[in-house]
Structures are given as C-alpha cells and as structure tokens.
Motif scaffolding. Sequence first.
Motif, PDB file in Angstrom:
ATOM      1  N   VAL A   1      -0.714   8.122  -1.499  1.00 18.42           N
ATOM      2  CA  VAL A   1      -1.522   8.709  -2.572  1.00 18.42           C
ATOM      3  C   VAL A   1      -0.610   9.605  -3.402  1.00 18.42           C
ATOM      4  O   VAL A   1       0.031  10.505  -2.855  1.00 18.42           O
TER       5      VAL A   1
ATOM      6  N   HIS B   1       0.815  -1.218   0.000  1.00 20.41           N
ATOM      7  CA  HIS B   1       0.000   0.000   0.000  1.00 20.41           C
ATOM      8  C   HIS B   1       0.852   1.273   0.000  1.00 20.41           C
ATOM      9  O   HIS B   1       0.308   2.376  -0.090  1.00 20.41           O
TER      10      HIS B   1
ATOM     11  N   THR C   1      -6.867   1.946   5.595  1.00 20.22           N
ATOM     12  CA  THR C   1      -6.067   0.720   5.465  1.00 20.22           C
ATOM     13  C   THR C   1      -5.780   0.092   6.821  1.00 20.22           C
ATOM     14  O   THR C   1      -5.922  -1.131   7.003  1.00 20.22           O
TER      15      THR C   1
ATOM     16  N   LYS D   1      -6.447   7.584   3.330  1.00 23.43           N
ATOM     17  CA  LYS D   1      -6.231   6.224   2.828  1.00 23.43           C
ATOM     18  C   LYS D   1      -5.521   5.364   3.864  1.00 23.43           C
ATOM     19  O   LYS D   1      -5.867   4.188   4.058  1.00 23.43           O
TER      20      LYS D   1
END
Length: 218
Positions: free
Chosen positions: A66, A20, A89, A85
């Motif tokens: 991002v 991620h 997560t 985000k």
Amino acid sequence: MEIAQNFAPHQSLAKQLLPHAVGATDDGSHDLSHILRVWKNVQAIVKTEGGDGLVLAAATLLHDCVDVPKDSPLRSSASRLAAEKAFKTLIELGWCQSAADKVAHAIEAHSFSAKVDPTTLEAKILQDADRLDAIGHTGIARCFYVSGRLGRALYDPLDPSAAHRDLDDMSYAIDHFKTKLLRLSGSFQTTAGNAFAAQRHQVLEEFMTGFLAEVRSS
C-alpha cells in the motif's frame, strides 16, 4: 532472469505475489529494487537467526503493498494498511489464517513510524532488514532522493550542522540524519541485524562528517 528467481527457493510464491507487491507508485525509494534489497538483507540475517522462509518471503514481497506518500498525514498507518491488504491477499490465495497472521504482523511491525513492537522472529528479521536499507550507502541515496521529491533543500546554508537552531528535516535533507538515520542502529532486534547496522552506521557517520566539512563556510 525473471525477478521471481531472486526469491529462490520461493519462486512460485514470488510469481503469485509480485503483481501485488508494489502499488501504482513512482516512488523509487519503495519500488521493486527496494524489495529486492530487503530480501537480500533478510537472507543475510536468516543465516544466523533462522526463521520461517515462506513467511519472510511473503512479508518481504508485500511489506510496501500500500503506497502512502512520505508527506501524507496517513504515513504512520501505511504498514497497518499494507498488513491488512497482505492478509486479505494471502487468504484469497489459500493460506491458513495463522500463517497469514504471521505475515501481517511482520508487515505492520516493520515500520519505524508505526511504532509496533515485533513479537515474532520473522517480524524482528523483517524490521531489521528494512531498516538496513535506510542506512549505509543506500540509505544516504534514498534520503536525498526522497528529500528531492519533496522539495527539501540539502542543508541550511547559515547553519548546516544545526548548532544554533532546531533540527528541521522537513526543510533540510541533512537534518534527517540526526532526526532519524543516525538513531536507527540502536533499534535493531537481532544479533545479525545489529552487526550489519553497526557497519552501515559508520558509513553514515563518515558521510556526515565529510559533507559538513565541505559545506561549512569556515
């Protein structure tokens, strides 16, 4: 050696978060090597300042999760989007809300353009660690890398030092030193961060002096 091993003693967390950590980007100034350098800086600062290692590891891994291009009008929102985000997560991975909030705040506050004041030790450490990567030898390399990607010239051939014109770092890479890089050392939050920043600031000053001496016509 697996990349996750660099985040010891948080290797397991790193394995979870590395997929991620970096979005679909070809930006070499915000890639995995940047994350590793920021983590190295975090570790150096923590030796003096302390801090929650797990929160710092997660925040470091996800602080650029991002991708918003440097020339995007949304650039100042990048850290907020990354924080949102990251929070989502971590919650999906079973983190409690309070811990995920700490990570999200550190991520949102790390950005220079976001202008969010860090209110926790971990946020101050991440901000310092990220800003250290923007100055010194690495910061110089990143400055010219980004400027090249954006099609900016190295300097104004008629007035390299901007003695008789306004600074314009949208056109000239060297102007970015005065508009941002040389100002960063005064913004550090921790005692350790300030000490490291002073060393790297000197590198910027010496480079700027030498560069301008080489390119001036007289």
